[in-house]
Design a protein around this motif. Sequence first.
Motif, short mmCIF file in Angstrom:
data_model
loop_
_atom_site.label_atom_id
_atom_site.label_comp_id
_atom_site.label_asym_id
_atom_site.label_seq_id
_atom_site.Cartn_x
_atom_site.Cartn_y
_atom_site.Cartn_z
N LYS A 180 -121.98 108.52 32.93
CA LYS A 180 -123.35 109.02 32.86
C LYS A 180 -124.31 107.92 32.37
O LYS A 180 -125.42 107.78 32.88
CB LYS A 180 -123.43 110.22 31.92
CG LYS A 180 -122.80 111.47 32.50
CD LYS A 180 -122.88 112.62 31.50
CE LYS A 180 -122.15 113.84 32.02
NZ LYS A 180 -122.16 114.94 31.04
N ILE A 181 -123.87 107.17 31.36
CA ILE A 181 -124.69 106.08 30.82
C ILE A 181 -124.99 105.06 31.93
O ILE A 181 -126.13 104.64 32.12
CB ILE A 181 -123.98 105.40 29.63
CG1 ILE A 181 -123.93 106.35 28.44
CG2 ILE A 181 -124.64 104.07 29.27
CD1 ILE A 181 -123.00 105.90 27.32
N ILE A 182 -123.96 104.68 32.67
CA ILE A 182 -124.11 103.69 33.74
C ILE A 182 -125.02 104.24 34.83
O ILE A 182 -125.91 103.55 35.33
CB ILE A 182 -122.73 103.28 34.31
CG1 ILE A 182 -121.96 102.49 33.24
CG2 ILE A 182 -122.88 102.49 35.59
CD1 ILE A 182 -120.49 102.30 33.56
N LYS A 183 -124.83 105.50 35.20
CA LYS A 183 -125.65 106.11 36.25
C LYS A 183 -127.12 106.14 35.84
O LYS A 183 -127.99 105.76 36.62
CB LYS A 183 -125.16 107.53 36.55
CG LYS A 183 -125.92 108.20 37.66
CD LYS A 183 -125.40 109.60 37.94
CE LYS A 183 -126.23 110.26 39.03
NZ LYS A 183 -125.81 111.63 39.28
N LYS A 184 -127.39 106.57 34.60
CA LYS A 184 -128.78 106.62 34.12
C LYS A 184 -129.40 105.24 34.10
O LYS A 184 -130.57 105.06 34.46
CB LYS A 184 -128.84 107.24 32.73
CG LYS A 184 -128.68 108.73 32.72
CD LYS A 184 -128.84 109.29 31.32
CE LYS A 184 -128.66 110.80 31.31
NZ LYS A 184 -128.85 111.34 29.96
N SER A 185 -128.61 104.25 33.69
CA SER A 185 -129.11 102.89 33.63
C SER A 185 -129.45 102.38 35.03
O SER A 185 -130.49 101.76 35.24
CB SER A 185 -128.07 101.99 32.96
OG SER A 185 -128.52 100.67 32.94
N ARG A 186 -128.58 102.65 35.99
CA ARG A 186 -128.83 102.22 37.37
C ARG A 186 -130.04 102.93 37.95
O ARG A 186 -130.85 102.32 38.66
CB ARG A 186 -127.60 102.49 38.23
CG ARG A 186 -126.47 101.52 37.95
CD ARG A 186 -125.26 101.81 38.80
NE ARG A 186 -124.20 100.86 38.54
CZ ARG A 186 -122.93 101.08 38.76
NH1 ARG A 186 -122.54 102.23 39.28
NH2 ARG A 186 -122.03 100.17 38.47
N GLU A 187 -130.15 104.23 37.68
CA GLU A 187 -131.30 104.99 38.19
C GLU A 187 -132.60 104.45 37.60
O GLU A 187 -133.60 104.32 38.31
CB GLU A 187 -131.13 106.47 37.86
CG GLU A 187 -130.06 107.16 38.67
CD GLU A 187 -129.76 108.58 38.20
OE1 GLU A 187 -130.29 109.00 37.14
OE2 GLU A 187 -128.98 109.27 38.89
N ALA A 188 -132.58 104.13 36.32
CA ALA A 188 -133.78 103.59 35.68
C ALA A 188 -134.14 102.24 36.29
O ALA A 188 -135.32 101.96 36.54
CB ALA A 188 -133.56 103.45 34.17
N GLY A 189 -133.13 101.41 36.56
CA GLY A 189 -133.38 100.11 37.18
C GLY A 189 -133.93 100.25 38.58
O GLY A 189 -134.84 99.53 38.98
N ALA A 190 -133.39 101.21 39.35
CA ALA A 190 -133.86 101.44 40.72
C ALA A 190 -135.30 101.95 40.71
O ALA A 190 -136.13 101.53 41.53
CB ALA A 190 -132.95 102.42 41.44
N GLU B 81 -137.53 101.40 38.43
CA GLU B 81 -138.39 100.30 38.02
C GLU B 81 -138.65 99.36 39.20
O GLU B 81 -139.79 98.93 39.43
CB GLU B 81 -137.74 99.54 36.87
CG GLU B 81 -138.61 98.45 36.29
CD GLU B 81 -137.96 97.76 35.11
OE1 GLU B 81 -138.16 96.55 34.98
OE2 GLU B 81 -137.27 98.44 34.33
N LYS B 82 -137.61 99.05 39.97
CA LYS B 82 -137.78 98.18 41.14
C LYS B 82 -138.69 98.84 42.17
O LYS B 82 -139.54 98.18 42.78
CB LYS B 82 -136.42 97.87 41.77
CG LYS B 82 -135.61 96.90 40.96
CD LYS B 82 -134.28 96.61 41.61
CE LYS B 82 -133.45 95.68 40.75
NZ LYS B 82 -132.13 95.43 41.30
N GLN B 83 -138.54 100.14 42.38
CA GLN B 83 -139.39 100.86 43.34
C GLN B 83 -140.84 100.79 42.89
O GLN B 83 -141.73 100.57 43.70
CB GLN B 83 -138.93 102.33 43.46
CG GLN B 83 -139.74 103.13 44.44
CD GLN B 83 -139.65 102.62 45.88
OE1 GLN B 83 -138.61 102.14 46.29
NE2 GLN B 83 -140.73 102.72 46.61
#
Length: 128
Positions: A104-114, A116-118
């Motif tokens: 869950k931590i990794i998924k949230k981190s990736r979603e936040a990064g995506a 931000e990039k968007q």
Amino acid sequence: MSLNIPLTPELEQSLRQKFGTSLEREAREIIALAWFAQGRISSPQVASLLELSLEDAQQFLQDRAASTPSSTRQLSVTCEKCEAQDAARERIASKMPSREEWQKIIKKSREAGAAEKQQQLEDTEMNS
């Protein structure tokens, strides 16, 4: 070497509420305890990881009832010592996130990064 664990702002805030302002220190201590209990690092390596003297590192491990690595255990370990070591491992393991929590931590981190990039792409397109 340094270890960087990307956290979303929300997760970082949540962890800081649980562990206080010394989140980095808490993470290093948990890693040191877990690796020591698994026999992956020695007490001098715990001292290095936590930036302590060897004496302070040994006291740190003793205060937390950390078990010694199996490679240095004597064969005449009593049942009481085994129970104490099991209890110490359980205390250490209880501080570690479960596999599902890490996912869950990794998924949230990736979603936040995506996200931000968007947002950066949208901002770039608007400025063009």
